[in-house]
Design an enzyme around this catalytic site. Sequence first.
Site, short mmCIF file in Angstrom:
data_model
loop_
_atom_site.label_atom_id
_atom_site.label_comp_id
_atom_site.label_asym_id
_atom_site.label_seq_id
_atom_site.Cartn_x
_atom_site.Cartn_y
_atom_site.Cartn_z
CE LYS A 1 -3.86 -2.22 2.30
NZ LYS A 1 -4.92 -2.20 3.29
CG PHE B 1 -13.88 0.36 7.02
CD1 PHE B 1 -13.17 -0.16 6.11
CD2 PHE B 1 -14.55 -0.37 7.90
CE1 PHE B 1 -13.40 -1.63 5.33
CE2 PHE B 1 -14.78 -1.86 7.34
CZ PHE B 1 -14.29 -2.19 6.29
NE ARG C 1 -6.28 -14.50 3.86
CZ ARG C 1 -6.94 -13.30 3.78
NH1 ARG C 1 -6.59 -12.54 2.72
NH2 ARG C 1 -7.38 -12.90 4.86
CB THR D 1 -7.21 -7.15 8.81
OG1 THR D 1 -7.31 -8.09 7.99
CG2 THR D 1 -7.36 -5.80 8.25
NE ARG E 1 -2.47 -6.73 6.42
CZ ARG E 1 -3.30 -7.49 5.61
NH1 ARG E 1 -3.73 -8.64 6.60
NH2 ARG E 1 -3.83 -7.08 4.62
CG ASN F 1 -3.70 -3.35 6.57
OD1 ASN F 1 -3.83 -2.87 5.37
ND2 ASN F 1 -4.70 -4.39 6.94
CG HIS G 1 -5.26 -6.19 -0.92
ND1 HIS G 1 -6.22 -6.39 -0.33
CD2 HIS G 1 -5.23 -6.61 -2.21
CE1 HIS G 1 -7.04 -6.95 -1.05
NE2 HIS G 1 -6.40 -7.12 -2.26
#
Length: 576
Positions: A446, A493, A521, A527, A541, A551, A554
């Site tokens: 991100k 959100f 993952r 998350t 994360r 965070n 993705h």
Amino acid sequence: MASKKKEIPLQIIITNQDQWDEMLQTNGIVVIDVYQAWCGPCKAVMNVLRKLKNDFSEDNVLHFAVAEADSIETLKPFRKNCEPVFLFCVNGKIIDIVRGVNAPLIIKKVTDLVEEERQIAAGEKERTEVVELVFLEEESSEETIEETAEEAEEILRYSVGIIKPNDVQEGRVEQIKKKIRDAGFTIKAAEEKVLTEEQIRVFYARNKDQPDFEEFVQFMMSGPCHVLVFTKKEDSDAIPHWKELHETHDSTSDTSEPESGLALVEAESLVNLCDVQDSIEDASRQLGFFFPNFHMHKTDQQVEKTLAIIRPTLLKERRDSIIQRIKDDGFKIAMQKEIILSEEQVRTFYNEHVNEDYFPVLLEQMTSGPTLVLALTRENAVSHWRSLLGPKTLEEACKENPDSLRAQYAVDNVPINQLHGSSTPDDAQKELEFFFPHEQTFALIKPEAVKTHKDDIMKKVKEAGFSISKIKEEALTREMAAQFYKDHEGKPFYEQLVSCMTEGPSVIMVLSKENAVEEWRKLMGPTDPEEAKKICPQSIRAQFAHDILSNAVHGSSNIEHALKSIEFAFGEIGTN
């Protein structure tokens, strides 16, 4: 009013190299719990340590400490390993080690060391010079430390030896080590271990046809042994020199045929080398067998991967026990997956067994609840795991090899064994592909993390074994962000999330690996970064996320989602 007495902490806390060096100035015995920052000190031994402290409080020579491997350079070889490690320091020298929560062995070592200090203090015994333990990735001599680049290229061969229980119990370990060093060998590592029957039979396989070998096996299981790794740097390997030491010692002993298992002990040399005839290959195998984490500069060992299955009933009843046993035997868990298998999956995987009488019971067992599937790695993983499992049928395992895993982990009233392992390397590859297929997944760094942690995250991606099939760095349009987070549309959100995703360039990737979707993952972590820090502190994360929206990364939730996202990001897909 009397003031409250300040409680003295049980363990000294060591968090940096200076504190470690200061600890080495401590007189007496220090038992050090070496831990990783993310998992903390071992709590399981606290009661044992308190009891030892109380038992020997009058001696005033016993101290305890905890040391964080991540921040102490001396302890670098112990990093990235969650197995508990206890070091024993006497007057500034690390002289011994215990791996795992082995309370009886810790108690024995502490008791023996305190008793020795008592005898020395009473003038009943002189303090002998001991050799400091060399941590597994370190070299022990000044000459080695000062090696030039050319010298580092010299061939360094390693061999494994065992000092037997009677020699350990009667205090002859240092005397035997001195004989080895005097013969020109360097002892690279030494650990006291209570050997399993399987370890003894493998190590002494060359003696299996000798009379009373069974009695000898029982003798070797009667107490702790001292297992050594030693070497001699020469133009050739260490084995011929060891043979000379072996033969020299044997020539002074009784050459008559041993009449019992104990006589066989006396007829052997002080330290028994693994197969002195076929030295290099066998020594390498034994090194991986006894010291799976030992760092060798040059080796022909082949790290393999094998499949292990823990069936539902055993998983439910003794999950922690079997997982710990797997780790204790030197395996690393490369991948794992807990799944409830369908009847179709069981029939496909066990296709060769469908017509067997036992298959209905196997089918019922395998579909009765979650199954844990593991990809295990170590040297000679396939054969070693099969050897530990024992005979295939439960009846044969219990009768012929009661120490095998299948016998030890049998479940009452269940007529089939609870563990599976691949039979050959080819079978392992096929079975691993069945449960952990080679996949592609969609991954994105991100904008916030691209600005601050891009290189760190890319490093973790590569270290985790992912191949980057495609990559590009660009700012997401609102349309692209909406597509990736379509499932969250309408949530409070959502708009803030889309704004975060379009505020700057993202790194967009296609990652390839076995079981890629699940592995990515796992590497990302939960998350919520705060939750990630608690349960997955090594995840991306936990280490690099700013908050729950920014965070860091993705990823796709399943293979279908992954394929759609990849096509959308790198292909010509519509937005519907």
